[in-house]
Design an enzyme around this catalytic site. Structure first.
Site, PDB file in Angstrom:
ATOM      1  N   GLY A 136      -3.564   3.693   2.811  1.00 33.59           N
ATOM      2  CA  GLY A 136      -4.357   2.916   3.750  1.00 33.59           C
ATOM      3  C   GLY A 136      -4.922   1.714   3.016  1.00 33.59           C
ATOM      4  O   GLY A 136      -5.491   1.853   1.927  1.00 33.59           O
TER       5      GLY A 136
ATOM      6  N   ASN B 298      -7.311   1.853  -0.259  1.00 30.02           N
ATOM      7  CA  ASN B 298      -6.844   1.477  -1.591  1.00 30.02           C
ATOM      8  C   ASN B 298      -7.826   0.528  -2.273  1.00 30.02           C
ATOM      9  O   ASN B 298      -8.139   0.679  -3.459  1.00 30.02           O
ATOM     10  CB  ASN B 298      -5.467   0.817  -1.493  1.00 30.02           C
TER      11      ASN B 298
ATOM     12  N   GLY C 121       3.042 -13.403  -3.349  1.00 30.77           N
ATOM     13  CA  GLY C 121       3.973 -12.512  -4.020  1.00 30.77           C
ATOM     14  C   GLY C 121       4.115 -12.891  -5.482  1.00 30.77           C
ATOM     15  O   GLY C 121       3.110 -13.183  -6.163  1.00 30.77           O
TER      16      GLY C 121
ATOM     17  N   GLY D 292       2.196 -15.976  -7.126  1.00 25.37           N
ATOM     18  CA  GLY D 292       0.770 -16.055  -7.397  1.00 25.37           C
ATOM     19  C   GLY D 292      -0.070 -16.090  -6.137  1.00 25.37           C
ATOM     20  O   GLY D 292       0.151 -15.315  -5.203  1.00 25.37           O
TER      21      GLY D 292
ATOM     22  N   ASP E 167      -3.779  -4.887  -1.865  1.00 22.33           N
ATOM     23  CA  ASP E 167      -5.079  -4.208  -1.822  1.00 22.33           C
ATOM     24  C   ASP E 167      -5.776  -4.296  -3.175  1.00 22.33           C
ATOM     25  O   ASP E 167      -7.001  -4.455  -3.249  1.00 22.33           O
ATOM     26  CB  ASP E 167      -4.895  -2.748  -1.421  1.00 22.33           C
TER      27      ASP E 167
END
Length: 302
Positions: free
Chosen positions: A28, A32, A207, A210, A237
């Site tokens: 979740g 997290n 991603g 950065g 998260d």
């Protein structure tokens, strides 16, 4: 005290197909993030829901083991599940099984004295949970807490969900979203669309490239860290946890956020990227103890 609200699911990660074999972990998005901040030494209160089966009891015990102060609504029914399949690059695709039908109604008074309230994901966009999330938001606003939101979308939102999301954007102080989120919301020119959104601080993760942050008309962009990727589950998260930890440690709550110094924003962004990269080095969202301890020493000085 920091407070979080979001769904809890048991992630069943596909390990083999013939026959089907899974490994199970608690998951979740908000959970997290809350878990990582608790492990970093922040007091954390967590609002969510569980069912009434043995898997729900295990989930509650696991959340308590992580040091979270729990505010859970219990439903009659089984625990929600997320079946997870990883591709060769460690990117995850999901199949959700979410049995709860009753409205989410948190008990009032649970946010007294909180410094920050973070929420998001599917939990914040469902009609079933909308009234409860709104009650928590109003209570957090009354406490003068920093409001942080991560939509964590898995598909383009329905018109109703989009209206709800846009209502959040008019109220929150910090918006964290991924490039995938931005493309679901703004297929044409997602980065520029995020720049123009209402929250004072917008942070867009890119991603392996950065992240970029927009503070008013100012922009800070930093590259990603290269690591050997086990999977990307929980990377966003962990990024949110690092960002909140560094902003709050430097005293940037709701009132101070508009005066955020660019050098402090750059440091927070760099630390968040580093924590996200650490998440990519292991399977699942639970960060390795040694790596988390090293991050804490480097960025929090503990």
């Amino acid at each position: 005290m920091l407070a979080f609200a979001g769904e809890v699911l048991v992630d069943l990660i596909l390990e083999a197909k013939d026959p089907l074999r899974f490994s199970g972990v608690l998951g979740g998005s908000a959970l997290n993030t809350a878990t990582t901040l608790s492990r970093l030494g922040f007091p954390v209160r967590f609002f969510s829901e569980v069912g009434s089966d043995w898997l729900s009891r295990w989930s509650q015990e696991e959340m308590a083991r992580r040091g979270l102060d729990l505010r859970l609504q219990r439903h009659a029914g089984p625990m929600p599940l997320a079946l997870v399949r990883l591709d060769e690059g460690g990117e995850a695709s999901y199949s959700f099984h979410r049995p709860f039908r009753a409205a989410y109604r948190p008990e009032p008074g649970g946010l007294r004295g909180v410094r920050a309230f973070h929420f998001g994901s599917l939990f914040a966009l469902e009609g079933r949970t909308a009234g409860g999330v709104e009650a928590l938001l109003k209570e957090a606003e009354g406490e003068g807490a920093l409001l942080s939101y991560d939509p964590n979308l898995r598909a383009a939102p329905t018109p109703e969900a989009r209206r709800r999301l846009e209502g959040y954007l008019a109220r929150v102080d910090l918006l964290k979203l991924s490039l995938e989120d931005a493309r679901f919301l703004f297929p044409e020119g997602p980065v520029e669309a995020v720049r123009r959104l209402l929250p004072p601080l917008k942070v867009l993760t890119l991603g392996p490239e950065g992240a970029v942050a927009f503070l008013g008309r100012k922009e800070v962009r930093l590259p990603g860290e290269k690591v050997a990727v086990a999977d990307t589950v929980g990377a966003g998260d962990s990024f949110t946890a690092g960002l909140l930890a560094l902003l709050l440690r430097k005293g940037y709550g709701k009132g101070a956020l508009p005066r955020l110094a660019l050098e402090d924003l750059e440091e927070a962004l760099r630390g968040a990227i580093a924590l996200s990269a650490l998440a990519c080095t292991v399977r699942g969202a639970y960060l390795p103890e040694e790596g988390l301890r090293a991050w804490r020493g480097r960025y929090l000085g503990d």
